[in-house]
Each structure stands twice: as C-alpha cells, then as structure tokens.
Scaffold this motif. Structure first.
Motif, PDB file in Angstrom:
ATOM      1  N   ARG A 122       0.835  -1.190   0.000  1.00 29.32           N
ATOM      2  CA  ARG A 122       0.000   0.000   0.000  1.00 29.32           C
ATOM      3  C   ARG A 122       0.873   1.246   0.000  1.00 29.32           C
ATOM      4  N   SER A 156       2.446   4.759   0.939  1.00 27.99           N
ATOM      5  CA  SER A 156       2.682   5.315   2.271  1.00 27.99           C
ATOM      6  C   SER A 156       1.850   6.563   2.525  1.00 27.99           C
ATOM      7  N   THR A 157       1.244   7.117   1.487  1.00 26.91           N
ATOM      8  CA  THR A 157       0.387   8.284   1.638  1.00 26.91           C
ATOM      9  C   THR A 157      -0.943   8.054   0.934  1.00 26.91           C
ATOM     10  N   GLU A 158      -2.020   8.437   1.586  1.00 28.89           N
ATOM     11  CA  GLU A 158      -3.350   8.280   0.997  1.00 28.89           C
ATOM     12  C   GLU A 158      -3.568   9.265  -0.144  1.00 28.89           C
ATOM     13  N   PRO A 217      -3.651   4.929  -4.084  1.00 22.54           N
ATOM     14  CA  PRO A 217      -3.217   4.544  -2.741  1.00 22.54           C
ATOM     15  C   PRO A 217      -3.017   3.047  -2.578  1.00 22.54           C
ATOM     16  N   ILE A 254       3.138  -0.509  10.733  1.00 22.24           N
ATOM     17  CA  ILE A 254       1.788  -0.073  10.355  1.00 22.24           C
ATOM     18  C   ILE A 254       1.017   0.408  11.568  1.00 22.24           C
ATOM     19  N   CYS A 294      -5.688   2.495  11.936  1.00 21.07           N
ATOM     20  CA  CYS A 294      -6.272   2.609  10.590  1.00 21.07           C
ATOM     21  C   CYS A 294      -5.607   1.709   9.559  1.00 21.07           C
ATOM     22  N   SER A 308      -2.698   2.164   8.076  1.00 20.46           N
ATOM     23  CA  SER A 308      -1.792   2.857   7.146  1.00 20.46           C
ATOM     24  C   SER A 308      -0.339   2.642   7.552  1.00 20.46           C
ATOM     25  N   CYS A 323       1.865   7.943  11.734  1.00 15.71           N
ATOM     26  CA  CYS A 323       0.901   7.316  10.835  1.00 15.71           C
ATOM     27  C   CYS A 323       0.768   8.152   9.561  1.00 15.71           C
ATOM     28  N   THR A 381      -1.689   8.391   7.404  1.00 22.14           N
ATOM     29  CA  THR A 381      -2.982   9.076   7.314  1.00 22.14           C
ATOM     30  C   THR A 381      -2.995  10.303   8.212  1.00 22.14           C
ATOM     31  N   CYS A 425      -7.772   9.576  11.457  1.00 26.80           N
ATOM     32  CA  CYS A 425      -7.076   8.732  12.436  1.00 26.80           C
ATOM     33  C   CYS A 425      -6.570   9.631  13.553  1.00 26.80           C
TER      34      CYS A 425
END
Length: 541
Positions: free
Chosen positions: A314, A316-318, A323, A339, A343, A345, A364, A366, A375
């Motif tokens: 995934r 690392s940034t939304e 993502p 992680i 959430c 992330s 985190c 997020t 979060c």
C-alpha cells in the motif's frame, strides 16, 4: 449521299529511353547493387552466404557497363520483416538517395517472405526507375507488364515460412510435453560442461545467490544494480552495466531452483515482431527437477513472496495517485513493516523541529496527510525508543542473555538459514551402511541362486538410498548458499559481540530478515510478528 471523314495525320514521337536494358552498352554505367540474405547462422548457411557475396561481386565487377554500388548482406536474419534487416534498410536508403539503378537478388524469397512488404518495396523502387532482378525466377521488374507473377512467387515464399513456423511450433510442443529443457547460452549462472550438458557456473552462481539474499534483506533492484557495478561484476554479455529489469527477471526465474516453465510467451503470427505473454491462449508445461539447482526452492519461494508483497504494498500516503499501489523503499526497513494499529496505514519517518532542536519520529501516514480527521488516536513514536523496543523483541525471541556467544550465534543462524533435517555425516554413514547391506544381500542371492527371497528387502534398501542421496544433494546445495550466508553471519557475529559488551544495537538487515510486520498498538506497546509466524508484544520505553 455518303460522306467520308478526312484522313488524319498522326506523327509518332518515340519514347525516350530512361536507361538501357541491363547488360546492354550504354554511355552511362549502371550503378548495380546486390542483396544477399541467409536466415540462420548455421555453418552450411554461412557458406552459402559467403558464396552469394563472392558471386555477385565477381558478376558486377566483370561487366564493363556496370559500376559497383555495394553488396548488402544480412546474416542470420529472417525475411518475414524488414525492420531487423539493417543492410536491407540501408540499401533502400541508398535507393532513395539516388545512388542505385539496379538491384540483383538470388530469388524473391531472399528479398523477403512477406508478400505485402515485397510488393510495396518493388512498387516504390519502380517509381524511382530502379530495377530489381530476381535471378532464380528470371523476373525483371522493369519489363513486367503485370505484378501477377511477382505476387505469386512472393506468396509462395510466404507460405513456405508459414509452413516452417507451424512445424517449429509442433516440434516445440512435442519437446515440451516430453520434458525437454534448454537454457539460453547467455543465461547468467549456467554453462555447458565438456559433454555439452547444462552445468552450473559456480562463480556466477555465487552472484545469483547473493542477489537473492540481498533482495530478501530489503535491497531494491536498483540497489542491487549499484552493488554489482561497484563490485565490477559483469553481466552474462560481459558488460559492466546491469539493468534492473534483468535483475528482477533473474529473481523470478524458476530455472534457478531446478525447474522450468515452458511456453511462457508466444508469437501470435508469423509477422509479429514481439512475443506475447501466454495468459492461457496456449498450454504451458512445468518441468520439475530438470536442471542443476543454484538457489534452494525455499529461498526461491521466499523471494517470490517478497516480490508479491512489494507489488501489493500500500502507498505510504493516501494522497498518492493510486493509494493501493505502493512503492518499496529500501532505505529504512520500518517503512515496509511498521503499520498503524488504528487505521492500517504505513508509518512514515519524519523530522520534528521544536525550539531549534530536531528529533526523528515515526507517524501514521494518514495522520500526516489529513491530521486527526480520519485517524485521531495513532501515536507518534520516537525512532530511538522504537528501535530499542524492536531490539528487545528480537533478543527475547531468539537470544538468551545467559547463553554463551556460540549458542547466541546458532540461534540467529537457524533463523537466517534453516537447516535441512539430518546432518551430512549421519546421512553419509547411513548410506555406507545400506550400501554394505545391499552388497551382502546381492552376494547371498548369487550363492543361493534365489533373488525372490531377498527382493522385498533389496527394494526397501534401494528406496532408502535414493531418499538419502536426495537429502545429501540438498545439503550440498545448501552449503553453496552458506558461502553467502557466512558473510552475513560475520556481520551478525559483530552485532553479538556488541551485545555481549553493551547490548545488541538496532540493525535494518537483521530486522528485515527476522521481522515480517510491526503493528503500533499504542504509544506504549508494539506487536511484532516474526517471519517464523511467532508474535510477541513489546513495551515502548
């Protein structure tokens, strides 16, 4: 009364010849070129190739009305496409530049085996008043009143290629079904022995094992490329520069563990320039235990899992474009495994600056991107405290503080390189015992002239010998991998010495090798999942 139309006076203006027929006297010499091609690089074809060049050189230079415009020759190139025929394309370029008047070719099939390409090329040359003479078919394009014969011979040449292709496909399918395997002469790590059989190039095999272990240690293909170039290790082509695509392909090639997957790719048609990945259009053939082993199957499988994990990582940034598609970063081990327990992330490394003082923390992703909107309970952890907790987890899991250094090293050694069950000495002793028993039973059979009496016992001995020999091969192959592991263990030994003096220090390589995931549960504790499947919770001080 009939009327007669007056006779008309017609004067014929004769055509002005643009050039004399080939071989006829002319004031201006014809600039004549010849094109030769052979489709394979076999000895008999290469002999024909040289004969063609010699023949046309003598033919052109011996005619006083011709001037040599060049011999253009493509060696070991198929005629189904013009793109890869460098000399053919060079000849056409000379034609466009007005440097050739006549082209001599042995046959239509030498000029090309693609009807469309042949017809299009001949038409473009005729527009420029350039003649092509096909000697075998006795075709002169300057004298053609119809393209029918040229089209016929060209189509016949194309059908020959299609027939050859079908025979090759059928032959390959039969070979695949029979488990026949070949290795490219340029495949890194393999070579041929004195009998022409596939063998391992031990020097290159050590490099392959190093690449596999480095990848598991968290290095990216780009990092591995830099390391190989820094160590001045040459590619299978003898080049100093490596390609990351080649390295990734090497990491995923099942031939290094002794197996082979046949018909991975195919060409949809005779004129396809590129191979297509076989996604089920044609059958595939998986042949097991058909090649000498360079990388142990367990290690190979671990690398495939790591490749899949990195691809499924995934972001690392939304706020990333996608993502769900992340990128493996080899700089910090925790970027991949740390992680958020709230959430899910990935945590990111960042620097906090306050009142002129800086400190490294992990937060985190997020929380960094959106603040507390999505979060609001994820804690921020200082890197030093996080490293200490991870080291404590590794020590509590694998290292007994009261044990001596040799035992500590053995524990980590088992974690880094699991052993094949059964020691080599024990296996060799058992093989010796069974061999002696077998010889004794064979002697009894000969004395008593009755093989059926001991047949069952002999069968059991032979089966056990085969199993022991297979295990012995596994151990011997693993010992090759140990050469790479020993270098890594030398680093671990140094860490253990530090631990004996002042405590084990955090190490990215060790963390990558032993830890699969770390979940931040709160600002006081983390949950560490090790690669052997065990999980433990550690406090953050």
């Amino acid at each position: 009364m009939s009327t007669t139309s007056p006779s008309r006076n017609v004067t014929v203006i004769p055509a002005k010849p643009q050039g004399s027929a080939p071989g006829q006297p002319t004031k201006k010499k014809l600039r004549v070129a010849a094109y030769c091609r052979v489709s394979t690089d076999k000895d008999e074809q290469l002999n024909s190739f040289e004969v063609q060049k010699t023949y046309y050189t003598e033919k052109i230079t011996s005619n006083p009305n011709w001037k040599m415009a060049g011999i253009f020759a493509d060696e070991g190139i198929t005629g189904t496409s013009m793109k890869k025929r460098d000399q053919f394309m060079r000849m056409l370029r000379h034609c466009r530049e007005g440097r050739i008047d006549l082209i001599l070719v042995k046959s239509v099939s030498r000029f090309g085996r693609n009807t469309v390409d042949v017809m299009r090329t001949v038409r473009s040359l005729r527009e420029k008043n350039i003649t092509v003479m096909f000697e075998k078919e006795n075709l002169d394009t300057s004298q053609m009143t119809s393209e029918l014969m040229l089209a016929f011979f060209s189509a016949f040449s194309q059908s020959e290629s299609e027939s050859i292709r079908e025979n090759i496909i059928r032959g390959n399918a039969m070979a695949y079904a029979q488990g026949k395997v070949s290795v490219s002469p340029t495949m890194f790590g393999f070579t041929k022995d004195s009998n022409g059989e596939i063998a391992v190039d031990e020097e290159q095999a050590q490099v392959v094992r190093m690449i596999y272990n480095d990848y598991l240690d968290g290095m990216t293909p780009g990092d591995i490329k830099k390391k190989l170039e820094r160590l001045h290790i040459k590619t299978s082509f003898g080049r100093d520069t490596w390609n990351t695509t080649v390295i990734l392909s090497l990491l995923q090639n099942e031939k290094y563990m002794g197996d082979a997957l046949r018909q991975k790719t195919f060409k949809p048609s005779l004129f396809s320039n590129r191979s297509k990945v076989n996604n089920g259009e044609l059958p595939k053939f998986y042949v097991s235990d058909c090649l000498p082993v360079i990388v142990e199957p367990d290690l190979w499988q671990q690398v495939q899992e790591e490749v899949a994990r990195r691809r499924a990582k995934r972001a690392s940034t939304e706020k990333a474009k996608n993502p769900l598609e992340g990128r493996h970063r080899g700089k910090y081990a925790l970027s991949d495994i740390l992680i958020c327990g709230k959430c899910g992330s990935p945590y990111r490394r960042t620097t906090w600056a306050k009142k002129g003082k800086k400190k490294i923390v992990w937060r985190c992703g997020t929380r960094l991107d959106y603040g507390t909107q999505f979060c609001n309970e994820s804690p921020t952890i200082e890197e030093r405290s996080l490293h200490t907790a991870i080291v404590n987890g590794i020590m509590n899991q694998y290292i007994n503080v009261s044990a001596d250094m040799e035992l500590l090293k053995a524990n980590l050694d088992r974690a880094l390189a699991p052993q094949v069950p059964g020691g080599e000495a024990d296996i060799r002793t058992r093989i010796s015992e069974l061999t002696q028993q077998k010889q004794d039973l064979v002697a009894r059979c000969m004395e008593e002239n009755d093989i059926t009496k001991y047949e069952l016992l002999l069968t059991k001995i032979v089966e056990e010998l085969e199993q022991l020999n297979q295990r012995l091969k596994g151990i011997e192959s693993q010992q090759k991998d140990r050469a790479v592991t020993e270098t890594r263990m030398a680093e671990i030994s140094e860490l253990l010495k530090q631990f004996a003096d002042s405590g084990l220090q955090y190490d990215d390589v060790l963390t990558r090798r032993l830890v699969s995931a770390i979940r931040v549960k709160s600002d006081e504790e983390i949950e560490i999942t090790f690669k052997d499947g065990k999980t433990r919770t550690e406090m953050i001080e």
